[in-house]
Design a protein around this motif. Structure first.
Motif, mmCIF file in Angstrom:
data_model
loop_
_atom_site.group_PDB
_atom_site.id
_atom_site.type_symbol
_atom_site.label_atom_id
_atom_site.label_comp_id
_atom_site.label_asym_id
_atom_site.label_seq_id
_atom_site.Cartn_x
_atom_site.Cartn_y
_atom_site.Cartn_z
ATOM 1 N N GLU A 70 0.738 -1.166 -0.022
ATOM 2 C CA GLU A 70 -0.025 -0.181 -0.099
ATOM 3 C C GLU A 70 0.868 1.251 0.015
ATOM 4 O OE1 GLU A 70 -3.191 0.367 2.925
ATOM 5 O OE2 GLU A 70 -3.908 -1.713 2.663
ATOM 6 N N ALA A 71 2.206 1.166 0.434
ATOM 7 C CA ALA A 71 2.947 2.339 0.493
ATOM 8 C C ALA A 71 3.802 2.514 -0.544
ATOM 9 C CB ALA A 71 3.852 2.388 1.988
ATOM 10 N N PHE A 72 3.920 1.301 -1.483
ATOM 11 C CA PHE A 72 4.608 1.326 -2.748
ATOM 12 C C PHE A 72 4.184 2.260 -3.499
ATOM 13 C CE2 PHE A 72 6.533 -3.067 -2.189
ATOM 14 C CZ PHE A 72 7.236 -2.705 -1.261
ATOM 15 N N ASP A 73 5.110 3.115 -4.499
ATOM 16 C CA ASP A 73 4.557 4.066 -5.623
ATOM 17 C C ASP A 73 5.917 3.896 -6.601
ATOM 18 O OD1 ASP A 73 3.944 6.062 -7.035
ATOM 19 O OD2 ASP A 73 4.686 7.500 -5.483
ATOM 20 N N HIS A 74 5.586 2.874 -7.389
ATOM 21 C CA HIS A 74 6.736 2.682 -8.315
ATOM 22 C C HIS A 74 6.068 1.729 -9.409
ATOM 23 C CE1 HIS A 74 9.994 1.127 -10.624
ATOM 24 N NE2 HIS A 74 11.005 2.038 -9.898
ATOM 25 N N THR A 77 6.186 -2.177 -9.525
ATOM 26 C CA THR A 77 5.785 -3.084 -8.513
ATOM 27 C C THR A 77 4.238 -3.125 -8.557
ATOM 28 O OG1 THR A 77 5.571 -1.181 -6.968
ATOM 29 C CG2 THR A 77 7.692 -2.481 -6.868
ATOM 30 N N VAL A 78 3.695 -4.308 -7.882
ATOM 31 C CA VAL A 78 2.363 -4.380 -7.847
ATOM 32 C C VAL A 78 1.749 -3.469 -6.561
ATOM 33 C CG1 VAL A 78 0.270 -6.053 -7.423
ATOM 34 C CG2 VAL A 78 2.409 -6.652 -8.984
ATOM 35 N N ASN A 79 1.274 -2.454 -6.822
ATOM 36 C CA ASN A 79 0.914 -1.742 -5.496
ATOM 37 C C ASN A 79 -0.511 -2.040 -5.249
ATOM 38 O OD1 ASN A 79 3.239 -0.344 -6.312
ATOM 39 N ND2 ASN A 79 2.180 0.874 -7.517
ATOM 40 N N VAL A 80 -0.903 -1.959 -3.807
ATOM 41 C CA VAL A 80 -2.114 -2.110 -3.432
ATOM 42 C C VAL A 80 -2.836 -0.919 -3.200
ATOM 43 C CG1 VAL A 80 -3.584 -2.893 -1.474
ATOM 44 C CG2 VAL A 80 -1.743 -4.400 -2.260
ATOM 45 N N HIS A 81 -4.108 -0.803 -3.814
ATOM 46 C CA HIS A 81 -5.122 0.562 -3.634
ATOM 47 C C HIS A 81 -5.402 0.675 -2.156
ATOM 48 C CE1 HIS A 81 -4.283 1.266 -7.959
ATOM 49 N NE2 HIS A 81 -5.300 0.335 -8.043
ATOM 50 N N THR A 126 12.861 -5.742 -13.194
ATOM 51 C CA THR A 126 12.604 -6.270 -11.894
ATOM 52 C C THR A 126 13.721 -5.478 -11.163
ATOM 53 O OG1 THR A 126 11.954 -8.236 -13.210
ATOM 54 C CG2 THR A 126 12.702 -8.428 -10.858
ATOM 55 N N LEU A 127 15.034 -5.158 -11.757
ATOM 56 C CA LEU A 127 15.902 -4.676 -10.909
ATOM 57 C C LEU A 127 15.719 -3.349 -10.415
ATOM 58 C CD1 LEU A 127 18.713 -4.951 -9.644
ATOM 59 C CD2 LEU A 127 19.732 -4.154 -11.834
ATOM 60 N N LYS A 128 14.840 -2.322 -11.275
ATOM 61 C CA LYS A 128 14.433 -1.197 -10.742
ATOM 62 C C LYS A 128 13.310 -1.474 -9.698
ATOM 63 C CE LYS A 128 14.529 1.090 -15.330
ATOM 64 N NZ LYS A 128 13.726 1.964 -16.300
ATOM 65 N N ALA A 129 12.381 -2.218 -9.722
ATOM 66 C CA ALA A 129 11.569 -2.508 -8.626
ATOM 67 C C ALA A 129 12.148 -2.797 -7.357
ATOM 68 C CB ALA A 129 10.592 -3.833 -9.010
ATOM 69 N N LEU A 130 13.192 -3.780 -7.448
ATOM 70 C CA LEU A 130 13.882 -4.278 -6.370
ATOM 71 C C LEU A 130 14.800 -2.984 -5.496
ATOM 72 C CD1 LEU A 130 14.616 -6.778 -4.463
ATOM 73 C CD2 LEU A 130 16.464 -7.246 -6.014
ATOM 74 N N ARG A 155 4.268 -3.361 -19.089
ATOM 75 C CA ARG A 155 5.345 -2.993 -18.214
ATOM 76 C C ARG A 155 5.409 -4.329 -16.978
ATOM 77 N NH1 ARG A 155 2.695 2.679 -16.150
ATOM 78 N NH2 ARG A 155 0.874 1.166 -16.103
ATOM 79 N N VAL A 156 6.593 -4.378 -16.502
ATOM 80 C CA VAL A 156 6.982 -5.660 -15.847
ATOM 81 C C VAL A 156 6.495 -5.241 -14.230
ATOM 82 C CG1 VAL A 156 8.787 -7.012 -14.556
ATOM 83 C CG2 VAL A 156 8.810 -6.544 -17.157
ATOM 84 N N LYS A 157 5.768 -6.168 -13.710
ATOM 85 C CA LYS A 157 5.549 -5.767 -12.394
ATOM 86 C C LYS A 157 5.660 -6.902 -11.455
ATOM 87 C CE LYS A 157 2.556 -2.439 -13.231
ATOM 88 N NZ LYS A 157 2.551 -0.892 -12.424
ATOM 89 N N LEU A 158 6.609 -6.389 -10.480
ATOM 90 C CA LEU A 158 7.097 -7.577 -9.238
ATOM 91 C C LEU A 158 6.164 -7.362 -7.958
ATOM 92 C CD1 LEU A 158 9.195 -9.381 -8.166
ATOM 93 C CD2 LEU A 158 10.289 -7.256 -7.309
#
Length: 288
Positions: A70-74, A77-81, A126-130, A155-158
């Protein structure tokens, strides 16, 4: 990137459910829905994963991953609304993604590995997400192709394992890889727990899975031989001459080499089949 839309934590604002899929252990159901903004009436397609609260084995790990997502903003990444409780269920509202993970695509269409340009693109994203996660001092712990999805814009989603959309996601071992491929320091002392270095180790394993369709070894002995081959080709063995042969080399000193160096080495390229068939998307979309 971040969605400015504020999602309401009320199930009455989520309508037109379809494509219901149950997870293999029957702990959750995955649906596609439309979120209706109560102020504007605008509809936004979302994915909803509904967990049966009575069947969740580790509620603390699950809620921890949800709060982090939920705190992710990228964009990678698979963000949760948002998430909320509905009677005996926990609803997780996420963006819509492909129903199948990259691992499912590999197993069904590219069992010997996916095209090289696609691998470069996927690893880079994936490296960007990590890097983003580690920048926020967050760990993934289970990086593999089963946690990677592609959205409608390629777009790749981790994703965290608990947030995957897949119907038949394998839960055979951490990361879905054989236990003898785990980071050396964890194999030596599992009580140390995961770290940023072990995340990068798994990113190397992911590189192998993408290039070859799986880990190109059948047991621990062959895997060790693979590691030694990588070290020998890149001169790592010379730096270890004074290290006791019985000492375990931690992934903090060997981060990612297991996958990246082997895949891009001359020896690795000799074993890499040059697939001419197209990837799921046009090769032009995967240019670096």
């Amino acid at each position: 990137m971040a969605n400015s839309e504020k999602f309401n934590r009320n199930k009455d604002h989520y309508t037109t459910f379809s494509a219901t899929v149950s997870t293999t252990d029957n702990t959750a159901t995955i649906c596609i829905a439309n979120y209706v903004n109560p102020a504007t009436g605008i509809q936004i397609p979302v994915g909803v994963k509904m967990f049966n609260l009575h069947k969740i084995e580790d509620i603390y790990s699950l809620t921890g991953e949800i709060l982090e997502a939920e705190a992710f903003d990228h964009e990678n990444t698979v963000n949760v609304h948002c998430s909320f409780k509905v009677m005996d269920e926990l609803w997780i509202i996420m963006p819509t993604l492909s129903r199948f993970s990259l691992r499912s695509v590999i197993r069904s269409s590219f069992p010997k590995g996916i095209p090289k340009k696609s691998v470069y693109f996927i690893l880079k994203q994936t490296l960007k997400a990590l890097d983003y996660m580690h920048g926020k001092n967050k760990l993934h712990r289970n990086i593999d192709a089963g946690c990677i999805f592609l959205d409608e814009e390629s777009r790749v989603k981790l994703a965290f394992r608990s947030l995957t959309y897949e119907e038949n996601y394998s839960n055979e071992s951490p990361g879905g890889y054989p236990s003898w491929t785990m980071a050396p320091e964890l194999m030596f002392d599992y009580r140390k727990g995961s770290s940023k270095a072990s995340d990068v180790w798994m990113l190397g394993l992911l590189a192998l899975e993408l290039f070859y369709g799986g880990i190109p070894a059948f047991d621990f002995e062959e895997f060790q031989f693979l590691v030694m081959g990588i070290e020998d080709e890149f001169g790592v063995l010379k730096k270890k001459e004074n290290i006791n042969n019985r000492r375990v080399l931690g992934s903090s000193r060997f981060t990612g080499k297991i996958g990246f160096l082997w895949c891009f080495s001359k020896r690795g390229r000799r074993f890499q089949r040059r697939w001419e068939s197209l990837w799921v998307f046009e090769s032009s979309r995967f240019s670096l």
